[in-house]
Scaffold this active site. Structure first.
Site, short mmCIF file in Angstrom:
data_model
loop_
_atom_site.label_atom_id
_atom_site.label_comp_id
_atom_site.label_asym_id
_atom_site.label_seq_id
_atom_site.Cartn_x
_atom_site.Cartn_y
_atom_site.Cartn_z
N SER A 270 -28.19 -67.40 35.74
CA SER A 270 -27.79 -67.09 37.12
C SER A 270 -27.78 -65.57 37.34
O SER A 270 -28.07 -65.10 38.44
CB SER A 270 -26.43 -67.70 37.45
OG SER A 270 -25.39 -67.03 36.76
N LYS B 3 -15.75 -65.76 35.89
CA LYS B 3 -14.77 -66.75 36.33
C LYS B 3 -13.37 -66.49 35.80
O LYS B 3 -12.42 -67.10 36.28
CB LYS B 3 -15.24 -68.17 35.96
CG LYS B 3 -16.55 -68.58 36.59
CD LYS B 3 -16.60 -68.55 38.11
CE LYS B 3 -15.60 -69.39 38.84
NZ LYS B 3 -16.04 -69.74 40.21
N1 PMP Z 1 -23.12 -68.03 37.48
C1 PMP Z 1 -22.47 -68.70 36.53
C2 PMP Z 1 -23.05 -68.71 35.15
C3 PMP Z 1 -21.31 -69.42 36.84
O1 PMP Z 1 -20.68 -70.12 35.89
C4 PMP Z 1 -20.82 -69.40 38.17
C5 PMP Z 1 -19.60 -70.19 38.51
N2 PMP Z 1 -19.89 -71.54 38.83
C6 PMP Z 1 -21.52 -68.67 39.13
C7 PMP Z 1 -22.66 -68.00 38.75
C8 PMP Z 1 -21.10 -68.64 40.58
O2 PMP Z 1 -19.86 -68.06 40.82
P1 PMP Z 1 -18.96 -68.54 42.04
O3 PMP Z 1 -18.35 -69.86 41.64
O4 PMP Z 1 -17.95 -67.48 42.20
O5 PMP Z 1 -19.84 -68.71 43.24
#
Ligand code: PMP
Length: 322
Positions: free
Chosen positions: A283, A67
């Site tokens: 994630s 991010k």
């Molecule tokens: N994984 C994590 C740990 C995140 O903090 C985020 C951001 N919300 C994402 C995945 C997904 O990224 P994006 O917002 O670019 O879809």
């Protein structure tokens, strides 16, 4: 023999180096993350020897996650447009990583940062946000990330001195990945990437990277990853069918959407730490799980996925104990 005649070499004076600010130095560390080869994961999950599995190690960004890229582009774009000016306070809703990136960049650039977060934010994220000095506003955990989003909208509408960064609707979010992540992947794989796999929160990572990859080679397929149900442990990812749809989300960019169960992600997180020495967040593990599922259907190809952050922010989770 005549001795050689040496011409004096004229050394022009080097141009004076413009002193960099702390913010510039920090921002130069964002992006250009390493591409890891997860070949042991590929073999252990039955992928053909002609299928390669690579992953971008996004915790190498100074704020510790993918991010940083989006937050930096959101701030730079708003400064250029004149929407963010010295003395203003940045506000947004965030589940953690974007907030950490805003707090870090805000501290370096001299902006105050106000974040709306669900009260059940993990203790690790809370501690990091406090360390960077961000102001926190808590919302009911039962209302999830959408509750935080609605509260941020309400607060921003009521106070024009706030710059509302709107990560879910701000095109500067996906454009960060269009400008950086996708081109890095293209270069790091020498243009051989065939499949891209990434989780979706705001969807910025998937949208921006896929848009650019399709321009570079329209045959590249995009596999978006999301939790299999609205209530899940895949922190950072959204269950799109039941969530407020991010303004930047365009589902036509995904050739396929993979649902991942929390348990499978936990198991993959342990596997990656113990068999690859790659300690990632949940994630990231979900994305690798989906990437192996994609890989199992292929005879040959080069799959690239994104590891949004490391496992450090998830140490209080019990699944590591198994
Ligand atoms: N994984 C994590 C740990 C995140 O903090 C985020 C951001 N919300 C994402 C995945 C997904 O990224 P994006 O917002 O670019 O879809």
């Amino acid at each position: 023999m005549l001795s050689p005649v040496y011409q004096p070499v004229y050394h022009p004076k080097p141009a004076p180096v413009r002193p960099q600010t702390q913010a510039q130095r920090l921002e130069e560390l964002i992006g250009n993350t390493p591409l890891l080869d997860l070949s042991r994961t590929a073999v252990a999950h039955g992928l053909s020897p002609r299928v390669s599995l690579f992953a971008k190690a996004e915790w190498f960004n100074p704020g510790g996650s993918v991010k940083d890229r989006a937050a930096l582009n959101i701030i730079r774009t708003a400064e250029k447009d004149g929407r963010l000016r010295p003395g203003m306070t940045l506000i947004d809703s965030t589940s953690g990583n974007t907030g950490i990136a805003y707090a870090m960049l805000g501290a370096a650039r001299g902006y105050r940062v106000k974040l709306v977060v669900p009260q059940n934010i993990s203790p690790e994220r809370l501690a990091i946000l406090r360390a960077y000095g961000a102001e926190l506003i808590f919302t009911d955990p039962m209302d999830g990330s959408d509750g935080a989003l609605e509260e941020a909208r309400r607060l921003a509408a009521a106070d024009p001195s706030l710059f509302y960064a709107r990560q879910y609707d701000n095109p500067a979010n996906w454009r960060a990945h269009y400008l950086t992540t996708a081109n890095e992947i293209w270069q790091q794989t020498d243009g051989t990437i065939t499949h891209f796999v990434a989780g979706m929160g705001t969807s910025g990572t998937f949208m921006g990277t896929m848009r650019r990859l399709k321009e570079l080679n329209p045959a590249i397929l995009g596999h978006a990853v999301q939790p299999d149900s609205p209530f899940n442990g895949l922190e950072g990812l959204k269950h799109m069918p039941t969530a407020i749809k991010p303004g930047i989300y365009d589902e036509t960019l995904a050739d396929d959407i993979r649902a991942v169960r929390t348990e499978d992600a936990y198991q993959m997180a342990r596997f990656l730490a113990r068999q690859e020495g790659v300690f990632v967040g949940i994630s990231a593990a979900a994305a690798v799980w989906a990437a192996t599922a994609v890989g199992q259907t292929l005879e040959a190809g080069t799959i690239v996925t994104i590891l949004p952050d490391s496992g450090l922010k998830y140490l209080s989770e019990r699944f590591w104990n198994e």
